[in-house]
Scaffold this active site. Structure first.
Site, mmCIF file in Angstrom:
data_model
loop_
_atom_site.group_PDB
_atom_site.id
_atom_site.type_symbol
_atom_site.label_atom_id
_atom_site.label_comp_id
_atom_site.label_asym_id
_atom_site.label_seq_id
_atom_site.Cartn_x
_atom_site.Cartn_y
_atom_site.Cartn_z
ATOM 1 C CB ALA A 11 3.463 -0.161 19.007
ATOM 2 N NE ARG A 22 6.109 -14.250 14.785
ATOM 3 C CZ ARG A 22 5.764 -12.983 14.983
ATOM 4 N NH1 ARG A 22 6.687 -12.095 15.342
ATOM 5 N NH2 ARG A 22 4.512 -12.579 14.817
ATOM 6 C CB SER A 39 -1.258 -5.415 21.493
ATOM 7 O OG SER A 39 -0.790 -5.535 20.174
ATOM 8 C CB ALA A 41 -4.662 1.069 16.547
ATOM 9 C CB CYS A 43 -2.612 6.009 14.938
ATOM 10 S SG CYS A 43 -0.833 6.181 15.195
ATOM 11 C CB VAL A 81 8.165 -1.691 35.893
ATOM 12 C CG1 VAL A 81 9.623 -1.788 36.354
ATOM 13 C CG2 VAL A 81 7.717 -3.029 35.304
ATOM 14 C CE1 TYR A 428 -1.631 9.921 -16.850
ATOM 15 C CE2 TYR A 428 -1.077 8.480 -18.706
ATOM 16 C CZ TYR A 428 -1.776 9.562 -18.194
ATOM 17 O OH TYR A 428 -2.621 10.280 -18.997
ATOM 18 C CD1 TRP A 436 5.883 14.564 -17.679
ATOM 19 C CD2 TRP A 436 7.548 13.626 -16.522
ATOM 20 N NE1 TRP A 436 6.850 14.207 -18.581
ATOM 21 C CE2 TRP A 436 7.890 13.625 -17.901
ATOM 22 C CE3 TRP A 436 8.456 13.082 -15.606
ATOM 23 C CZ2 TRP A 436 9.100 13.108 -18.369
ATOM 24 C CZ3 TRP A 436 9.648 12.568 -16.070
ATOM 25 C CH2 TRP A 436 9.965 12.582 -17.430
#
Length: 451
Positions: A11, A22, A39, A41, A43, A81, A428, A436
């Site tokens: 990540a 870029r 690269s 995921a 999670c 490394v 709501y 609320w």
């Protein structure tokens, strides 16, 4: 032409690499990854093991080949490394496939080496069938083991994010799961009075053992399972054991190079992701994160933080002067149908930080009570007694927990008070919410405790 070297291909590292590309289309960018996969995921790994994600490829955002061919980033898997030479501005790299060492020059260097699972020195920790889950390689090893062995009983040490997510994954695969937790609390970062709600739910899914301490993992030669986990109270047979008691920053490479470390041994960085040595940056799970609520550095390793820090680091390496805004400690996970979230400080954290803290706990429906199937949502809100400033909260329920915690995180980011959160114009309609929101209801009750 500048040369950038990135250590770590997930990540933080690859977010930085893309930012550099870029901003500097012609720069040389080398990204070294000790493992096989770039690269991806992390999670999503429990859901891959569960089978919700059908293949590991679905977790990969970009392959090494895509980085090389589409973005001209020299992404090199199976390259470790092994040394940083700050005085010479070089890194020493071991090609694990060919067992060869090489040196690479850099103008700017990013350390994004992530975190490593905590594996205590328990007897039997290295027995076959004992796993941690942090990397794609870990997940593949677990999948391979499950494909080769008739696993009926699993024992998980740790009732945090990974432990509970994996308890669901293995239960869904038909296993009898025991979860052992040293403390009396389940769910990373929950206060005990909120953890009670999670405990009651989890006990219906797995064999949950709280306040037990693991002493050893041993072969179970005379039993029906190959392994057994010994605690200070009992012995639990297991076909598979998962150690999920947390992670630590993988910062040894940086420390060996003379780079300063901070909280929990994580690499010390400023808000620009610069380390203590010139032209060397760090980001992600190996580095500290600035905590906006505590107003100090912290260590909260999450993928969201790693991506943001990586972007900031990459931009600044390429000449920007951006600052990391910091974190509030927001997280969410689920166990089966129960959703558990938090943001900001817990009660003990707040007291230790010197706050005159007060809290309220309420129970509210997750949508209008007259609309079919409302379900309970438990909300705890923490605030300062003098100013009513919100400093944390925890939410447990079945629907719209993500919405409530995101509102809370936004309120914390902007240092809002109880009055201000009540003034928010939130969506709501009867199928979605109460007039609320539960968070606003908690704020209303909380105001009665102000000095």
């Amino acid at each position: 032409m500048k040369t950038y070297v990135i250590i770590g291909g997930d990540a933080a590292g690859m977010s930085a690499a893309m930012q550099i590309r870029r901003k500097e289309p012609d720069a040389k960018i080398f990204a070294f990854e000790k493992g096989d996969t770039f690269s991806y995921a992390q999670c999503g790994l429990p859901y891959y093991i569960e089978g919700v994600v059908p293949s590991a490829d679905k977790l990969v955002a970009r392959t090494a080949e895509q980085f090389r061919e589409k973005h001209n980033i020299e992404a090199l898997p199976r390259h470790e490394v092994v040394e940083i030479k700050p005085d010479e501005k070089k890194v020493r790299v071991k090609n694990l496939l060919q067992d060869e060492l090489s040196e690479y020059d850099y103008d700017k260097l990013l350390i994004a080496t992530g975190a490593v699972p905590i594996r205590p020195n328990w007897p039997g920790i290295n027995l076959e069938g004992v796993f941690s889950l942090k990397t794609m390689a870990d997940a593949e090893q677990i999948q391979d083991y499950l494909s080769r062995n008739p696993v009926k009983k699993a024992v998980i040490m740790g009732a945090g994010y990974i432990g509970l997510e994996m308890s669901e994954a293995l239960t869904e695969r038909g296993m009898d799961v025991t979860v052992i937790e040293k403390t009396g609390v389940v769910g990373t970062g929950l206060d005990p009075d909120m953890s009670e709600h999670a405990v009651a739910y989890v006990k219906n899914l797995v064999n949950l053992k709280l306040e037990e301490e693991v002493q050893a993992i041993q072969k179970n030669d005379n039993g029906d399972t190959p392994l057994a986990v010994k605690t200070d109270r009992d012995l639990y047979p297991a076909d598979l054991v998962l150690v999920a008691i947390g992670v630590l920053p993988n910062s040894r490479l940086a420390a060996d190079a003379g780079i300063k470390t901070g909280v929990k041994g994580a690499i010390q960085v400023n808000r620009r992701m610069e380390t203590s040595l010139p032209d060397i940056y760090a980001a992600g799970d190996c580095a500290v994160q600035y905590n906006r609520i505590k107003k100090q550095d912290d260590y909260i390793p999450l993928g969201t933080h790693a991506n943001k820090q990586g972007r900031i680091a990459g931009a600044n390496m390429a000449g920007d002067s951006s600052e990391f805004a910091g974190v509030a400690g927001t997280s969410i996970f689920k166990v089966k149908d129960l959703h558990i979230a938090r943001s900001g400080m817990g009660e003990t954290e707040a007291i230790d930080a010197g706050y005159d803290v007060a809290s309220v706990m309420i129970q509210a429906p997750d949508h209008a009570h007259y609309y079919p199937d409302p379900r309970k949502m438990h909300v705890k809100l923490l605030f300062t007694r003098d100013s009513g400033k919100i400093i944390g909260g925890q939410i447990i329920g079945y629907n719209a927990v993500d919405k409530q915690v995101d509102v809370l995180a936004t309120a914390l980011y902007h240092e809002m008070t109880l009055d201000e959160i009540q003034e928010l114009d939130l969506a709501y309609a009867p199928p979605f919410a109460t007039v609320w929101s539960p968070l606003q209801q908690a704020a209303s009750v909380a105001k009665k405790k102000l000095k």
